[in-house]
Enzyme design. Sequence first.
Site, PDB file in Angstrom:
ATOM      1  N   ASP A  13       0.840  -1.294  -0.036  1.00 41.58           N
ATOM      2  CA  ASP A  13      -0.003   0.073   0.044  1.00 41.58           C
ATOM      3  C   ASP A  13       0.795   1.355  -0.116  1.00 41.58           C
ATOM      4  O   ASP A  13       0.385   2.494   0.492  1.00 41.58           O
ATOM      5  CB  ASP A  13      -1.041  -0.147   1.015  1.00 41.58           C
ATOM      6  CG  ASP A  13      -1.900  -1.164   1.227  1.00 41.58           C
ATOM      7  OD1 ASP A  13      -2.221  -1.802   0.250  1.00 41.58           O
ATOM      8  OD2 ASP A  13      -2.239  -1.698   2.390  1.00 41.58           O
ATOM      9  N   LYS A  16       1.923   2.002  -5.122  1.00 41.26           N
ATOM     10  CA  LYS A  16       2.381   1.254  -6.436  1.00 41.26           C
ATOM     11  C   LYS A  16       1.558   1.343  -7.779  1.00 41.26           C
ATOM     12  O   LYS A  16       1.936   1.684  -8.805  1.00 41.26           O
ATOM     13  CB  LYS A  16       2.554  -0.297  -6.184  1.00 41.26           C
ATOM     14  CG  LYS A  16       3.495  -0.640  -5.072  1.00 41.26           C
ATOM     15  CD  LYS A  16       3.631  -2.176  -4.821  1.00 41.26           C
ATOM     16  CE  LYS A  16       2.179  -2.618  -4.299  1.00 41.26           C
ATOM     17  NZ  LYS A  16       2.023  -2.341  -2.695  1.00 41.26           N
ATOM     18  N   GLY A  40      -4.518  -4.353  -3.788  1.00 41.12           N
ATOM     19  CA  GLY A  40      -5.512  -3.564  -4.047  1.00 41.12           C
ATOM     20  C   GLY A  40      -4.641  -2.240  -4.384  1.00 41.12           C
ATOM     21  O   GLY A  40      -4.228  -1.484  -3.624  1.00 41.12           O
ATOM     22  N   HIS A  41      -4.742  -1.760  -5.643  1.00 38.65           N
ATOM     23  CA  HIS A  41      -3.764  -0.754  -6.312  1.00 38.65           C
ATOM     24  C   HIS A  41      -5.029   0.446  -6.520  1.00 38.65           C
ATOM     25  O   HIS A  41      -5.685   0.003  -7.573  1.00 38.65           O
ATOM     26  CB  HIS A  41      -3.077  -1.109  -7.287  1.00 38.65           C
ATOM     27  CG  HIS A  41      -2.045  -2.254  -6.775  1.00 38.65           C
ATOM     28  ND1 HIS A  41      -1.288  -2.816  -7.770  1.00 38.65           N
ATOM     29  CD2 HIS A  41      -1.780  -2.806  -5.698  1.00 38.65           C
ATOM     30  CE1 HIS A  41      -0.292  -3.751  -7.108  1.00 38.65           C
ATOM     31  NE2 HIS A  41      -0.921  -3.659  -5.864  1.00 38.65           N
ATOM     32  N   GLN A 223       1.874  -6.276  -3.083  1.00 41.16           N
ATOM     33  CA  GLN A 223       2.401  -6.381  -1.662  1.00 41.16           C
ATOM     34  C   GLN A 223       3.754  -5.559  -1.478  1.00 41.16           C
ATOM     35  O   GLN A 223       3.695  -4.481  -2.004  1.00 41.16           O
ATOM     36  CB  GLN A 223       2.457  -7.815  -1.303  1.00 41.16           C
ATOM     37  CG  GLN A 223       1.119  -8.613  -1.089  1.00 41.16           C
ATOM     38  CD  GLN A 223       0.607  -8.906  -2.359  1.00 41.16           C
ATOM     39  OE1 GLN A 223       1.221  -9.587  -3.324  1.00 41.16           O
ATOM     40  NE2 GLN A 223      -0.647  -8.658  -2.717  1.00 41.16           N
TER      41      GLN A 223
HETATM   42  P1  GDP Z   1      -0.819   0.101  -3.735  1.00 35.46           P
HETATM   43  O1  GDP Z   1      -1.175  -0.863  -2.947  1.00 35.46           O
HETATM   44  O2  GDP Z   1       0.667   0.301  -3.207  1.00 35.46           O
HETATM   45  O3  GDP Z   1      -1.016   0.529  -4.851  1.00 35.46           O
HETATM   46  O4  GDP Z   1      -1.363   1.353  -2.728  1.00 35.46           O
HETATM   47  P2  GDP Z   1      -2.980   1.732  -2.361  1.00 35.46           P
HETATM   48  O5  GDP Z   1      -3.591   2.155  -3.403  1.00 35.46           O
HETATM   49  O6  GDP Z   1      -3.456   0.363  -1.526  1.00 35.46           O
HETATM   50  O7  GDP Z   1      -2.821   2.864  -1.272  1.00 35.46           O
HETATM   51  C1  GDP Z   1      -2.091   3.913  -1.701  1.00 35.46           C
HETATM   52  C2  GDP Z   1      -3.244   5.204  -1.382  1.00 35.46           C
HETATM   53  O8  GDP Z   1      -2.656   6.384  -1.319  1.00 35.46           O
HETATM   54  C3  GDP Z   1      -4.289   5.281  -2.548  1.00 35.46           C
HETATM   55  O9  GDP Z   1      -5.305   5.634  -1.980  1.00 35.46           O
HETATM   56  C4  GDP Z   1      -3.748   6.240  -3.541  1.00 35.46           C
HETATM   57  O10 GDP Z   1      -4.676   7.038  -4.095  1.00 35.46           O
HETATM   58  C5  GDP Z   1      -2.927   7.233  -2.625  1.00 35.46           C
HETATM   59  N1  GDP Z   1      -1.690   8.018  -2.901  1.00 35.46           N
HETATM   60  C6  GDP Z   1      -0.807   7.315  -3.725  1.00 35.46           C
HETATM   61  N2  GDP Z   1       0.266   8.126  -3.752  1.00 35.46           N
HETATM   62  C7  GDP Z   1      -0.155   9.232  -2.872  1.00 35.46           C
HETATM   63  C8  GDP Z   1       0.436  10.465  -2.621  1.00 35.46           C
HETATM   64  O11 GDP Z   1       1.707  11.031  -3.099  1.00 35.46           O
HETATM   65  N3  GDP Z   1      -0.125  11.574  -2.048  1.00 35.46           N
HETATM   66  C9  GDP Z   1      -1.413  11.048  -1.561  1.00 35.46           C
HETATM   67  N4  GDP Z   1      -2.091  11.901  -0.435  1.00 35.46           N
HETATM   68  N5  GDP Z   1      -1.974   9.904  -1.782  1.00 35.46           N
HETATM   69  C10 GDP Z   1      -1.631   9.064  -2.349  1.00 35.46           C
HETATM   70  P1  IMO Z   2      -1.021  -4.284  -2.208  1.00 34.18           P
HETATM   71  O1  IMO Z   2      -0.456  -4.861  -3.312  1.00 34.18           O
HETATM   72  C1  IMO Z   2      -0.835  -4.692   2.116  1.00 34.18           C
HETATM   73  C2  IMO Z   2      -0.977  -8.630   3.814  1.00 34.18           C
HETATM   74  C3  IMO Z   2      -2.471  -9.245   4.483  1.00 34.18           C
HETATM   75  C4  IMO Z   2      -1.734 -10.301   5.453  1.00 34.18           C
HETATM   76  C5  IMO Z   2      -0.724 -10.858   4.744  1.00 34.18           C
HETATM   77  C6  IMO Z   2      -1.076 -12.113   4.282  1.00 34.18           C
HETATM   78  O2  IMO Z   2      -2.317  -3.616  -2.115  1.00 34.18           O
HETATM   79  O3  IMO Z   2       0.081  -3.549  -1.645  1.00 34.18           O
HETATM   80  P2  IMO Z   2      -2.766 -13.069   1.988  1.00 34.18           P
HETATM   81  O4  IMO Z   2      -4.110 -12.647   1.740  1.00 34.18           O
HETATM   82  O5  IMO Z   2      -1.621 -12.348   0.816  1.00 34.18           O
HETATM   83  O6  IMO Z   2      -2.289 -14.422   2.406  1.00 34.18           O
HETATM   84  O7  IMO Z   2      -2.266 -11.979   3.648  1.00 34.18           O
HETATM   85  O8  IMO Z   2      -0.391 -10.014   3.567  1.00 34.18           O
HETATM   86  N1  IMO Z   2      -1.483  -8.182   2.560  1.00 34.18           N
HETATM   87  C7  IMO Z   2      -1.351  -6.977   2.231  1.00 34.18           C
HETATM   88  N2  IMO Z   2      -0.982  -5.882   2.812  1.00 34.18           N
HETATM   89  N3  IMO Z   2      -1.118  -4.445   0.978  1.00 34.18           N
HETATM   90  C8  IMO Z   2      -1.415  -5.686   0.084  1.00 34.18           C
HETATM   91  O9  IMO Z   2      -1.441  -5.673  -1.203  1.00 34.18           O
HETATM   92  C9  IMO Z   2      -1.458  -7.050   0.776  1.00 34.18           C
HETATM   93  N4  IMO Z   2      -1.625  -8.363   0.334  1.00 34.18           N
HETATM   94  C10 IMO Z   2      -1.490  -9.015   1.341  1.00 34.18           C
HETATM   95  O10 IMO Z   2      -3.126  -8.142   4.995  1.00 34.18           O
HETATM   96  O11 IMO Z   2      -1.414  -9.509   6.536  1.00 34.18           O
HETATM   97 MG    MG Z   3      -3.042  -1.615  -1.783  1.00 31.23          MG
END
Ligand code: GDP
Ligand code: IMO
Ligand code: MG
Length: 427
Positions: A13, A16, A40-41, A223
């Site tokens: 999170d 990415k 979850g991207h 992840q």
């Molecule tokens: P990922 O799993 O690595 O793709 O990240 P997630 O989407 O799960 O979580 C990142 C969150 O931060 C999302 O809601 C993005 O829209 C938000 N985000 C990404 N870059 C930035 C940033 O530079 N600033 C802010 N405020 N939000 C960001």
């Molecule tokens: P993105 O790509 C954050 C965590 C789960 C749990 C552990 C194992 O959005 O960064 P799993 O279902 O993979 O067997 O769970 O890994 N986890 C993540 N945490 N971001 C993710 O993906 C994750 N995918 C799995 O919360 O601790």
């Molecule tokens: Mg994510």
Amino acid sequence: MPALVLLGAQWGDEGKGKATDLLGGSVDYVVRYQGGNNAGHTVVVGDQKYALHLLPSGILSPGCTPVIGNGVVVDPSVLFSELSGLNERGVDTSKLLISGNAHIITPYNVTVDKVTERFLGKRKIGTTGRGIGPTYADKINRVGIRVQDLYDESILTQKVEAALDVKNQMLTKLYNRRAIATGQVVEELLGYADKLAPYVADTVLVLNQALDDDKVVLFEGGQGTLLDIDHGTYPFVTSSNPTAGGACTGAGVGPTKISRVIGILKAYTTRVGAGPFPTELFDEDGEALRRIGGERGVTTGRDRRCGWFDAVIARYATRVNGLTDFFLTKLDVLTGWEQIPVCVAYEIDGKRVEELPYSQSDFHHAKPVYETLPGWSEDITKAKSFSDLPKNAQAYVRALEEMSGAPISAIGVGPGRDETIEINSFL
Ligand code: GDP
Ligand code: IMO
Ligand code: MG
């Protein structure tokens, strides 16, 4: 043959999806190489927000071919609901390629994930419940079902039967659940075969030929480094290799082809699920990071645990991934703090430790050693160049760079595509 790997440097999170989407306009292929719909991207384009789970974030860039590599685990029902969700919003998904060697998350893998977590009780991992671990376990146990198996009914039936043999014993005798019928699973899986067929390809050949033709390929990790099955905080990890080497095995591309490895790094730290987290905050600062940063899981809706930046982890990510660059995200979230603590080392049993301890017991006992950096109060979301940032924000970035061991080549100052400061070009 520029081949870039983009991966999470912390516990996932990091942003990415945004970073991948940003580069998606300039690359020919975006490849997911591990994980599945546990990811979850989030991608924000203009006023549109997309949450992608299984599909590579490059799917939103019209010129880019999205690829699901052999290392990914695919839940076909999730795949089709994600594709139709995008189609309804006018996104063309017809270029998608899926490896015939990718493993399928079957309904029984999802069941096993949920019942084992329940059985673990207090010791649970806090998985996403999407069947990820059990599907990779089947792969390693050589009882997995691959995409290509959907095209041979007799083989598919034999394989499902073999996989269910032991699982049904476990489900009925240990977990007190009903047995799962082979026929029902086979029927469900065969129902996806025709719909999947247009996407199935020899992605290893496609990607290597693309690299030979000087096309640009971006490998998008799910992840993060500390969730890696080998290099993460085992057992509180996912069941695949998000680290850079995973791109090679999960896509069938040799390490000599990789030209750049970009670590996505949040300006503070978050984690979802159980496991050690030295800089975790349980006070109003943690609550404020969660609120301002919108730190709620995209996949499970769980609140993310929040803490200050941990330079020990960032250094570790640089090392195990051979990072060439960092993309620092969410710097804007830190606006308004007078002082910002940064963890520079740990104290373990009274001793100062500069590097991530290899012993998990030590890591569980690690206490953060903080240095405090001066904060800033100016809005930075409109900053377009490094020099637009307030002096203290510049100093914070430079300090993180110094501690983390690789250049920070881009900075995120908001969720949108254009809310990015580019320092060094990635391409
Ligand atoms: P990922 O799993 O690595 O793709 O990240 P997630 O989407 O799960 O979580 C990142 C969150 O931060 C999302 O809601 C993005 O829209 C938000 N985000 C990404 N870059 C930035 C940033 O530079 N600033 C802010 N405020 N939000 C960001
Ligand atoms: P993105 O790509 C954050 C965590 C789960 C749990 C552990 C194992 O959005 O960064 P799993 O279902 O993979 O067997 O769970 O890994 N986890 C993540 N945490 N971001 C993710 O993906 C994750 N995918 C799995 O919360 O601790
Ligand atoms: Mg994510």
